[in-house]
Every structure is written in C-alpha cells, then in structure tokens.
Design a protein around this motif. Sequence first.
Motif, PDB file in Angstrom:
ATOM      1  N   GLY A 100       0.783  -1.226   0.000  1.00  0.00           N
ATOM      2  CA  GLY A 100       0.000   0.000   0.000  1.00  0.00           C
ATOM      3  C   GLY A 100       0.809   1.267   0.000  1.00  0.00           C
ATOM      4  O   GLY A 100       0.269   2.352  -0.236  1.00  0.00           O
ATOM      5  N   ALA A 101       2.112   1.158   0.248  1.00  0.00           N
ATOM      6  CA  ALA A 101       2.966   2.352   0.326  1.00  0.00           C
ATOM      7  C   ALA A 101       3.660   2.610  -1.004  1.00  0.00           C
ATOM      8  O   ALA A 101       4.235   1.702  -1.608  1.00  0.00           O
ATOM      9  CB  ALA A 101       4.008   2.191   1.433  1.00  0.00           C
ATOM     10  N   VAL A 102       3.609   3.852  -1.458  1.00  0.00           N
ATOM     11  CA  VAL A 102       4.331   4.246  -2.668  1.00  0.00           C
ATOM     12  C   VAL A 102       5.825   4.046  -2.446  1.00  0.00           C
ATOM     13  O   VAL A 102       6.378   4.433  -1.416  1.00  0.00           O
ATOM     14  CB  VAL A 102       4.045   5.722  -3.002  1.00  0.00           C
ATOM     15  N   GLY A 103       6.501   3.420  -3.398  1.00  0.00           N
ATOM     16  CA  GLY A 103       7.942   3.219  -3.311  1.00  0.00           C
ATOM     17  C   GLY A 103       8.371   1.956  -2.600  1.00  0.00           C
ATOM     18  O   GLY A 103       9.566   1.679  -2.507  1.00  0.00           O
ATOM     19  N   ALA A 104       7.415   1.162  -2.114  1.00  0.00           N
ATOM     20  CA  ALA A 104       7.769  -0.047  -1.365  1.00  0.00           C
ATOM     21  C   ALA A 104       8.532  -1.045  -2.232  1.00  0.00           C
ATOM     22  O   ALA A 104       9.519  -1.642  -1.787  1.00  0.00           O
ATOM     23  CB  ALA A 104       6.510  -0.698  -0.794  1.00  0.00           C
ATOM     24  N   ALA A 105       8.098  -1.232  -3.477  1.00  0.00           N
ATOM     25  CA  ALA A 105       8.774  -2.186  -4.361  1.00  0.00           C
ATOM     26  C   ALA A 105      10.195  -1.735  -4.690  1.00  0.00           C
ATOM     27  O   ALA A 105      11.117  -2.543  -4.738  1.00  0.00           O
ATOM     28  CB  ALA A 105       7.966  -2.372  -5.642  1.00  0.00           C
ATOM     29  N   GLN A 106      10.358  -0.429  -4.915  1.00  0.00           N
ATOM     30  CA  GLN A 106      11.688   0.106  -5.195  1.00  0.00           C
ATOM     31  C   GLN A 106      12.613  -0.077  -3.993  1.00  0.00           C
ATOM     32  O   GLN A 106      13.789  -0.419  -4.132  1.00  0.00           O
ATOM     33  CB  GLN A 106      11.590   1.594  -5.554  1.00  0.00           C
ATOM     34  N   TYR A 107      12.070   0.154  -2.806  1.00  0.00           N
ATOM     35  CA  TYR A 107      12.865  -0.025  -1.584  1.00  0.00           C
ATOM     36  C   TYR A 107      13.306  -1.473  -1.431  1.00  0.00           C
ATOM     37  O   TYR A 107      14.461  -1.758  -1.117  1.00  0.00           O
ATOM     38  CB  TYR A 107      12.057   0.422  -0.367  1.00  0.00           C
ATOM     39  N   LEU A 108      12.367  -2.403  -1.646  1.00  0.00           N
ATOM     40  CA  LEU A 108      12.701  -3.821  -1.540  1.00  0.00           C
ATOM     41  C   LEU A 108      13.796  -4.194  -2.534  1.00  0.00           C
ATOM     42  O   LEU A 108      14.757  -4.891  -2.195  1.00  0.00           O
ATOM     43  CB  LEU A 108      11.455  -4.674  -1.783  1.00  0.00           C
ATOM     44  N   ALA A 109      13.669  -3.703  -3.773  1.00  0.00           N
ATOM     45  CA  ALA A 109      14.670  -4.005  -4.801  1.00  0.00           C
ATOM     46  C   ALA A 109      16.047  -3.478  -4.410  1.00  0.00           C
ATOM     47  O   ALA A 109      17.072  -4.106  -4.707  1.00  0.00           O
ATOM     48  CB  ALA A 109      14.228  -3.410  -6.137  1.00  0.00           C
ATOM     49  N   SER A 110      16.074  -2.336  -3.741  1.00  0.00           N
ATOM     50  CA  SER A 110      17.361  -1.741  -3.347  1.00  0.00           C
ATOM     51  C   SER A 110      18.043  -2.533  -2.240  1.00  0.00           C
ATOM     52  O   SER A 110      19.250  -2.399  -2.037  1.00  0.00           O
ATOM     53  CB  SER A 110      17.154  -0.291  -2.898  1.00  0.00           C
ATOM     54  N   LYS A 111      17.279  -3.345  -1.498  1.00  0.00           N
ATOM     55  CA  LYS A 111      17.841  -4.104  -0.377  1.00  0.00           C
ATOM     56  C   LYS A 111      18.231  -5.527  -0.759  1.00  0.00           C
ATOM     57  O   LYS A 111      18.933  -6.199  -0.001  1.00  0.00           O
ATOM     58  CB  LYS A 111      16.839  -4.141   0.781  1.00  0.00           C
ATOM     59  N   LEU A 112      17.767  -5.985  -1.909  1.00  0.00           N
ATOM     60  CA  LEU A 112      18.124  -7.332  -2.346  1.00  0.00           C
ATOM     61  C   LEU A 112      19.409  -7.301  -3.155  1.00  0.00           C
ATOM     62  O   LEU A 112      19.552  -6.490  -4.063  1.00  0.00           O
ATOM     63  CB  LEU A 112      16.993  -7.934  -3.191  1.00  0.00           C
ATOM     64  N   LYS A 113      20.328  -8.184  -2.841  1.00  0.00           N
ATOM     65  CA  LYS A 113      21.600  -8.225  -3.566  1.00  0.00           C
ATOM     66  C   LYS A 113      21.475  -9.002  -4.870  1.00  0.00           C
ATOM     67  O   LYS A 113      22.101  -8.666  -5.861  1.00  0.00           O
ATOM     68  CB  LYS A 113      22.683  -8.856  -2.688  1.00  0.00           C
ATOM     69  N   ARG A 114      20.661 -10.065  -4.856  1.00  0.00           N
ATOM     70  CA  ARG A 114      20.554 -10.918  -6.030  1.00  0.00           C
ATOM     71  C   ARG A 114      19.128 -11.023  -6.572  1.00  0.00           C
ATOM     72  O   ARG A 114      18.925 -11.210  -7.756  1.00  0.00           O
ATOM     73  CB  ARG A 114      21.054 -12.341  -5.697  1.00  0.00           C
ATOM     74  N   GLY A 115      18.160 -10.938  -5.698  1.00  0.00           N
ATOM     75  CA  GLY A 115      16.779 -11.178  -6.082  1.00  0.00           C
ATOM     76  C   GLY A 115      16.208 -10.122  -7.008  1.00  0.00           C
ATOM     77  O   GLY A 115      16.623  -8.957  -7.006  1.00  0.00           O
ATOM     78  N   ILE A 116      15.248 -10.543  -7.800  1.00  0.00           N
ATOM     79  CA  ILE A 116      14.529  -9.681  -8.745  1.00  0.00           C
ATOM     80  C   ILE A 116      13.190  -9.305  -8.113  1.00  0.00           C
ATOM     81  O   ILE A 116      12.542 -10.146  -7.488  1.00  0.00           O
ATOM     82  CB  ILE A 116      14.308 -10.436 -10.073  1.00  0.00           C
ATOM     83  N   VAL A 117      12.773  -8.052  -8.289  1.00  0.00           N
ATOM     84  CA  VAL A 117      11.488  -7.598  -7.750  1.00  0.00           C
ATOM     85  C   VAL A 117      10.576  -7.192  -8.901  1.00  0.00           C
ATOM     86  O   VAL A 117      10.961  -6.395  -9.760  1.00  0.00           O
ATOM     87  CB  VAL A 117      11.668  -6.415  -6.779  1.00  0.00           C
ATOM     88  N   LEU A 118       9.370  -7.741  -8.903  1.00  0.00           N
ATOM     89  CA  LEU A 118       8.344  -7.350  -9.860  1.00  0.00           C
ATOM     90  C   LEU A 118       7.217  -6.687  -9.079  1.00  0.00           C
ATOM     91  O   LEU A 118       6.649  -7.284  -8.167  1.00  0.00           O
ATOM     92  CB  LEU A 118       7.819  -8.567 -10.630  1.00  0.00           C
TER      93      LEU A 118
END
Length: 308
Positions: free
Chosen positions: A110-128
């Motif tokens: 529900g939070a704007v930018g949550a997916a981008q934040y998650l992607a920035s914290k993963l070293k290898r994983g892909i975020v869609l």
Amino acid sequence: MGWRHRSVIDLDGWTRDEFLFFLDQSRQMENVMDRPVKKVPALRGKMCVNLFFENSTRTRVSFELAEKMLSADVVNWSASGSSTAKGETMRDTAWTLESMGADIVVMRHGAVGAAQYLASKLKRGIVLNAGDGTHAHPTQALLDVYTAWKHYGDLEGRKIALIGDVLHSRVARSDVIAFRTMGCEVVLSGPPTLMPREVEDLGVAYEREPRDAVKGADMVYLLRIQRERQQEGLFPSVDEYHRWWGADEELMKRAKPGALAMHPGPINRGVEIASEVADGHQSVILEQVRSGVATRMALLYLCGGGAR
C-alpha cells in the motif's frame, strides 16, 4: 533484441521497441496456455515468492499460475500471518527472503515506493511490482496494452479514454505511460475531485464530460471506484456517479463502432460500468484476465533469465 530490465518497478523507462518485443513474447506465452500440458521448463529451479501486503485475487492468482506454468517453485507469503505483522521491518523481510533462496519476489504494498525499496535491499533477487500505493501497477498496464494490441495490431494513432478515479489509481498512471509510449492519444474523464491537479503534465487531455471524452475512442477504459471515496465526499453518491460517468450502451455508442470496453477488475456493476456493457459484445474484461497470465509469464521469463 536484448532485455535490459532486471526488476520492473514501473514502465517509465520503457521504449516502444521494448514494448513491441515484450508483446511478441507474451503472444508466445499465450500459445503455451493453449497446449494440453500448460507447462514449460523455462524457470525450473527458480524460486518465486509472492509477497502481498494488500488483498488481491486476479493479480496474485495470475502471477501464481504464470510461475507454475514456467515450472518455478512458488511460495505465497501472506503479510497478515508473517513476521511483518509482529513488527519486522521490510528490510529484514527482504534479507530473510534472499537468505531462503528467493530468486524473484512479486510484491504488492500500500505504500508508494515499497517495491523500489525492496529491490534496493536485495543483492541478487529480482522484484516485480504488483502495485505500490497510488504509484504504479506495471503488469496491469502491460496486459491492457497486450489486449488492445491483439485486437488492433499497431496502436499508433489509436485513442483511449480512461474514465473514473484517476487521482488514486495506480492503474491509470501506468496505462497513461504505456499507451502514450505506444503512440496512442489518451483522454481522461471523471469528477474534478478525482483528477490530479496538473493533468496536462501527464501529456494527456482532460474532458469532464465522458460523452465528449469517448468520441472517436477505440478503447473505453473504466477505472474502479472505491466506495470509500464517497464517504470522503469526493462524489455525492454511487447512483449519481453512474449517471454521470458510468459506462452504459449510450456512452459506448459515442465511441467508435466496435470500441473495446475495458476494466482492471474487480468491477462494480451499476457504478463505473453497467452489466449490459460488462457482459456485452464490446467487453474484453475476461480477455484482459487471460492476457494477465500470458504477460506475467513473459515478464517472469525475461526478467528471470529464461531468455538467456
């Protein structure tokens, strides 16, 4: 062409050629859906985690079907029953998922930018991104463009009218970007209280009167109205909303003959769309649902390394 997108948070940087390449990949994935055995080994050995912090039926099930058709291992992570409900931060959740071997994380929040934040914290994983607040819903826009492309082919010069709550709609924002990139004319319509202040900054036109907005439209796209907006005083009643901005047969007659009636779902019958339109011959709503599986298969395949 090569594929340069690793995670997909929004569609802001996509080119028209990338959209066309993606649409062709989606068509190939839809062919898989028509096989007696609906499965290919493209992502065998990959782990996909569906991390949904908001309720979802179509998007979550669509992603899950797409992952399984590509032979991925699928984990559905419910936020309500996870450690996030006990106070765990998203950063720690991200690191936990990666430690468990997650290759692809599909996230709705529900939070704007949550997916981008998650992607920035993963070293290898892909975020869609399966939707973050009012920011973006890229896979919905991809399936919308794919559905229209299957009917019309080249979308250059086509017109789409998006009617409803644009202000709170992540679907509208992603659709505006996607259809404009494909060369479409985009017109918005809806109550002024449900429109962004600077509509022209989006590169689109605004017509308060929906009958003017749909003139010459090839696609009439009805955005879902959340009933809590009435409680906030943004429109008087659902009945009045339907009278002014709901899609009925009379409104569809003002569009081009054979114009597509589209909706992201779930639909509110008698609010943004009448049953005669939702179930009529111009409706492609169920086709959009099918397109959602094909396009998400294509996205998982391309971002997950299946193409390589």
